[in-house]
Scaffold this motif. Structure first.
Motif, PDB file in Angstrom:
ATOM      1  N   ASP A 129      12.509  45.403  19.724  1.00  0.00           N
ATOM      2  CA  ASP A 129      13.789  44.239  20.344  1.00  0.00           C
ATOM      3  C   ASP A 129      13.423  43.028  19.963  1.00  0.00           C
ATOM      4  O   ASP A 129      12.855  41.592  20.676  1.00  0.00           O
ATOM      5  CB  ASP A 129      13.094  44.215  22.061  1.00  0.00           C
ATOM      6  CG  ASP A 129      14.386  44.152  23.265  1.00  0.00           C
ATOM      7  OD1 ASP A 129      15.511  43.319  22.885  1.00  0.00           O
ATOM      8  OD2 ASP A 129      13.810  43.118  24.175  1.00  0.00           O
ATOM      9  N   CYS A 130      13.678  42.393  18.416  1.00  0.00           N
ATOM     10  CA  CYS A 130      13.544  41.275  18.094  1.00  0.00           C
ATOM     11  C   CYS A 130      14.491  39.966  18.703  1.00  0.00           C
ATOM     12  O   CYS A 130      16.082  40.791  18.131  1.00  0.00           O
ATOM     13  CB  CYS A 130      13.575  41.525  15.697  1.00  0.00           C
ATOM     14  SG  CYS A 130      12.968  39.554  15.300  1.00  0.00           S
ATOM     15  N   PRO A 131      14.282  39.894  18.716  1.00  0.00           N
ATOM     16  CA  PRO A 131      15.464  38.856  18.649  1.00  0.00           C
ATOM     17  C   PRO A 131      16.666  38.819  17.954  1.00  0.00           C
ATOM     18  O   PRO A 131      16.585  38.468  16.717  1.00  0.00           O
ATOM     19  CB  PRO A 131      14.601  36.448  19.259  1.00  0.00           C
ATOM     20  CG  PRO A 131      13.371  37.282  19.594  1.00  0.00           C
ATOM     21  CD  PRO A 131      13.205  38.473  18.775  1.00  0.00           C
ATOM     22  N   ILE A 132      17.911  37.865  18.196  1.00  0.00           N
ATOM     23  CA  ILE A 132      18.977  37.761  17.523  1.00  0.00           C
ATOM     24  C   ILE A 132      18.779  36.596  16.503  1.00  0.00           C
ATOM     25  O   ILE A 132      19.605  36.723  14.912  1.00  0.00           O
ATOM     26  CB  ILE A 132      19.925  37.632  18.692  1.00  0.00           C
ATOM     27  CG1 ILE A 132      20.081  38.890  18.805  1.00  0.00           C
ATOM     28  CG2 ILE A 132      21.557  37.355  16.855  1.00  0.00           C
ATOM     29  CD1 ILE A 132      21.703  37.863  19.887  1.00  0.00           C
ATOM     30  N   ALA A 133      17.880  35.616  16.685  1.00  0.00           N
ATOM     31  CA  ALA A 133      18.141  34.498  15.734  1.00  0.00           C
ATOM     32  C   ALA A 133      17.156  35.241  14.394  1.00  0.00           C
ATOM     33  O   ALA A 133      16.452  33.752  13.711  1.00  0.00           O
ATOM     34  CB  ALA A 133      17.243  33.238  16.345  1.00  0.00           C
TER      35      ALA A 133
END
Length: 938
Positions: A49-53
């Protein structure tokens, strides 16, 4: 020759295709690896669940989150993501991310290249696992803005801190609030931090565990004592240091690495400024414009780098006190003189770099005492003649770009362990032919002026494996025999030479074969181009000679041998495969044949079982029917009371036939010839009806069985239009009928060999119930008609109630039987008078006419001499005799008839008939007797 060239063209295209496939494969593999890498990144990011940025990826067991250069102003949020390395560099953050304090897994935090100007005292509370913090190139302008004395106390695991690229002013001042305090810090980077003052007790008091300190790229106008007991590595490169006092080095008790490079005004090694470092092992004073140096105060020095200075000479006193030196870098100086014993004290020297100097001559024993020296670099000097150098340990010598034009043949004889010799980019035009080395493996003669190669130029290098001849002036192909002594040569570089491409020259073809034969020795094939003729200028050898080699290709002897071997192996494999397939096919064929034979045997057995079952069923049904018919026959007393027959009967059923049927039968009868007497005008059967009645009545069982079995083994029924009878056809039968085998019958051979009446098998025949035709059986419990009517049985006393019991006819003493076989004639008489089937014994005057029928095998001529005195049948009706004589005559006649019916009709020859007839006397009279056909047909 044509075949050779064709094969070469194919090999060239194969090599091109191979190279193309290899390149494509490599590109595909790189793309595949990149795709897998990207998929791994995407899957990892999606999995955690890595951030989009950010981009998250796993490296071994550590999760790396890269959020750099995104132009972010707010920190990304990581919910339950075990990030260990977080890169937030080169964004627009202005505050320290205190929200990451709850991330216990965070070990590495990079905030360099942002706009952070201050760091609060409680900013690092909670970062208990943080080991590396990078705050380089931020907006920090003073030590007080980051609270160095308080902020870093809350990071007990911090090992590395970078504050480079900020404006800090000084390091180690007297103000306590500006002194950096960390008990766990090991490495501190303060390069390019605009520090001008260095000094104080900050290292020994506030940073007791600091080991590496970088102050490079600062303008240090004042450098005072900086005592430390833990500092091992100090970098003062490009700090404009002019003088390094001995007290500064003495305060660093454990200093091992000192970098003073790029301090162009540094004064180092003078008597009053002699540097003494008892623990210093690595010294770098490159590019400091030093013209002399004294290293006597550094007794344990291992590596010294004096690159880019102004040193002019090296003698035996330069490294006199540095016996532990292993690496000396004197490149890019102006060395012209090197003493003969300059490096003799250095017994541990392994690497010596003298490149980019002005050395013109090398002493023979320059490195002879250095027993562990491995590499000597003399490139970019002005050595014009390569002479003998003595060393028992050196393995690599670099003499490139030395303007060498002459090479002595004994130059390598003193190098007993030489493996690599680089003579590239020199002025060598003639390589000596007697040059020898037993250990040389790599020889580089690239970009020289070689135009010819002799047959013994490289014969003195038996271990040669790599030869560079590219960039020379070679025009003619080198005969492969020149490399006969180089058995390990597998890499040859021949590009950038003005080759003359004589595609039809056998030597050129042989040389090309030697270079390209598997495994290919030529390593720069793409640079192997033609300089002449003009039509081939600038073209590769493969394309230039393609047109000529296509017409007549060739193949080397090795390729022929290998091709022959491979073809033989392929042929043997093909033969083995074919033999295996043939064996398998034969096994299958045999299995199919066995299965087919087994099925046919089973079908034959089943057919025989069906036939036997049908025969048993027919026998049982026929026996039942016969029993029913026999049960309906009249008894003997009833037969006596029956009215006298007005005509002959052909069967017992005909006795009970209706009047209408008897009329139809009477119409089919004909009259006898005119020579017969009027008393014989009784109704008689014609030839067809007579033959049919006799044969049908005697073979009734056989006909009933045959009509249900139209097979080869049992025959079939056919109707004889001339005789009017049905008979069993055995024209195509190999065996007699199945129902005939179980009867005790005589064979056709025995019947055909019949000699006399006495030898007949039926002379003393006792009739069996199974052999008696159905029409002769009166009752299953009563006696047969033959038994009741035969006078021969009177003597046995079996018929006491019979009217013929007391009649004892006289038996003729001499009875001769002559049998004659008659054949069926097509032109039979219209009517034939036959004997009646049942004779009326109670009639007062019975008239019997002589039969003139000629039916085959139905009559015999019996000569009775004893009764010659009796009146003939023709005149018997006109003579008056007594009743006793009439009875005697009737008995004799009936006896002759009954005995003739018991005989078996055989195929008697005309000769036998003639003999029998000739034996009779002239007074004997021939009487034709009807002999019925029995079951002797097959």
């Amino acid at each position: 020759m044509k075949c050779f060239k064709i094969t070469k063209v194919f090999s060239i295209h194969y090599e091109k295709l191979h190279l193309s496939l290899v390149r494509i494969f490599n590109d595909k593999m790189q793309l595949l690896v990149l795709a897998i890498y990207l998929v791994g990144l995407f899957s990892s990011a999606a999995a955690v669940d890595c951030p989009i940025a950010c981009k998250c990826r796993w490296i071994i067991d550590s999760l790396y989150a890269n959020c750099s250069r995104r132009g972010l102003t707010s920190y990304p949020k990581f919910f339950n993501v075990p990030v260990e390395h977080l890169d937030l560099s080169f964004n627009n953050f202005t505050e320290f991310p205190r929200q990451y304090a709850d991330m216990d897994s965070l070990l590495y935090l990079d905030l360099s290249g942002n706009r952070i100007a201050n760091l609060e005292a409680e900013a690092l509370i909670g970062f208990t696992s943080l080991r590396t913090l990078l705050l380089a190139s931020n907006s920090i302008v003073d030590w007080s803005h980051i609270n160095p004395n308080e902020a870093f106390k809350y990071a007990p695991s911090l090992k590395k801190l970078s504050l480079s690229g900020n404006s800090l002013g000084n390091f180690g001042g007297d103000v306590a609030s500006e002194q950096l305090n960390s008990q766990s810090l090991n490495e501190l980077d303060l390069s390019a931090a605009q520090i001008s003052i260095v000094g104080g007790d900050v290292l020994i008091n506030q940073l007791p565990n600091l080991q590496r300190l970088s102050l490079a790229n600062n303008q240090l106008g004042q450098l005072t004592r900086l005592p430390s007991r833990s500092l091992l590595d100090l970098n003062l490169s490009n700090c404009s240091v002019q003088r390094l006092s001995p007290m500064f080095i003495e305060a660093l008790h454990n200093l091992e690495v000192l970098n003073l490079s790029h301090n162009t005004a540094l004064q180092f090694g003078w008597e009053e400024d002699l540097i003494v470092g008892l623990e210093l092992r690595n010294l770098d004073v490159s590019y400091c414009n030093l013209d002399q140096i004294d290293l006597s105060g550094l007794p344990v020095l291992v590596e010294v780098r004096l690159r880019g200075n102004l040193l002019r000479s090296v003698d035996q006193y330069t490294f006199d006190n540095n016996t532990f030196l292993e690496l000396i870098d004197l490149s890019r100086n102006v060395l012209r003189f090197i003493g003969n014993a300059a490096f003799n004290p250095l017994k541990r020297l392994k690497h010596l770099n003298l490149a980019y100097n002005e050395i013109a001559h090398l002493e023979r024993n320059l490195i002879s005492d250095n027993d562990v020296l491995l590499e000597l670099n003399l490139s970019r000097n002005i050595i014009q003649k390569l002479t003998k150098i003595v060393s028992n340990s050196v393995r690599v010598i670099d003499l490139s770009w030395c303007e060498i034009s002459i090479v002595e043949s004994t130059a390598l004889t003193g190098l007993s362990a030489i493996q690599r010799l680089d003579l590239s980019n020199n002025l060598i035009s003639n390589f000596p032919s007697l040059m020898r080395s037993e250990t040389l493996q790599h020889l580089n003669l690239a970009n020289c002026r070689l135009s010819t190669i002799r047959n013994n130029s490289f014969s003195g290098f038996p271990e040669l494996a790599d030869l560079h001849l590219n960039g020379n002036r070679l025009i003619n192909p080198i005969p492969p025999g020149h490399f006969r002594g180089n058995k390990f040569l597998d890499q040859i570089w021949l590009g950038d030479n003005p080759w003359i491409c004589e595609c039809q020259n056998p030597l050129f073809i042989e040389f090309y074969d030697y270079l390209t034969m598997k495994p290919a020795k030529l390593k720069d094939r793409h640079n192997l181009r033609c300089a002449s003729p003009a039509s081939y200028y600038g073209q590769l050898w493969d394309y230039a000679c393609l047109s000529d080699w296509t017409v007549s290709a060739r193949n080397s002897s090795g390729e022929k041998v290998w091709s022959t071997i491979m073809l033989c192996i392929l042929g043997l494999g093909l033969l083995a495969l074919m033999f295996g397939c043939f064996q398998k096919m034969m096994r299958k064929h045999k299995q199919r044949q066995n299965r087919r034979e087994y099925n046919s045997n089973q079908e034959e057995l089943q057919r025989i079982r069906d036939i036997n079952e049908r025969m048993l069923r027919e026998e049982s049904s026929a026996t039942l029917q016969q029993q029913q018919e026999i049960s309906l026959l009249p008894s003997y007393e009833d037969a006596l009371r029956m009215p006298k027959l007005e005509r002959p009967a052909k069967s017992m059923l005909d006795l009970s036939a209706a009047e209408r049927n008897r009329k139809q039968l009477r119409r089919s009868q004909t009259q006898a010839d005119g020579d017969n007497s009027a008393g014989e005008e009784e109704l008689q059967l014609d030839t067809r009806q007579r033959f049919r009645s006799v044969e049908m009545l005697s073979n009734r069982d056989k006909e009933r069985t045959a009509q249900y079995q139209p097979h080869r083994r049992t025959g079939y029924m056919e109707y004889n239009t001339q005789s009017g009878s049905r008979r069993l056809s055995i024209e195509e039968s190999r065996f007699p009928a199945a129902h005939l085998k179980r009867q005790n019958l005589q064979s056709a051979e025995q019947i055909g060999n019949f000699q006399s009446y006495e030898n007949s098998p039926y002379t003393k025949r006792k009739p069996k119930i199974a052999e008696i035709p159905p029409f002769k059986r009166v009752n299953i419990m009563a006696d047969s008609v033959e038994f009741l009517t035969d006078p021969e049985y009177d003597s046995m006393g079996s018929k006491p109630g019979s009217p013929f019991a007391k009649r004892k006819p006289k038996v003729p003493t001499n009875l001769q039987v002559s049998a004659q076989v008659y054949t069926m004639e097509h032109n039979l008489p219209a009517a034939v008078q036959l004997d009646p089937a049942v004779e009326d014994y109670y009639s007062s005057g019975h008239k019997k006419a002589a039969s003139t029928s000629t039916i085959a095998s139905d009559f015999q001529e019996i000569a009775v001499p004893d009764i010659a005195s009796l009146p003939d049948d023709d005149t018997r009706s006109n003579v008056s005799t007594s009743a006793a004589e009439i009875d005697l005559e009737r008995g004799m006649r009936r006896k002759r008839k009954n005995s003739s019916t018991r005989r078996v009709s055989g195929n008697f020859s005309a000769a036998a008939a003639a003999d029998s007839s000739s034996s009779a006397s002239e007074g004997e009279r021939s009487v034709p007797v009807h002999k019925p056909m029995r079951e002797t047909l097959f």
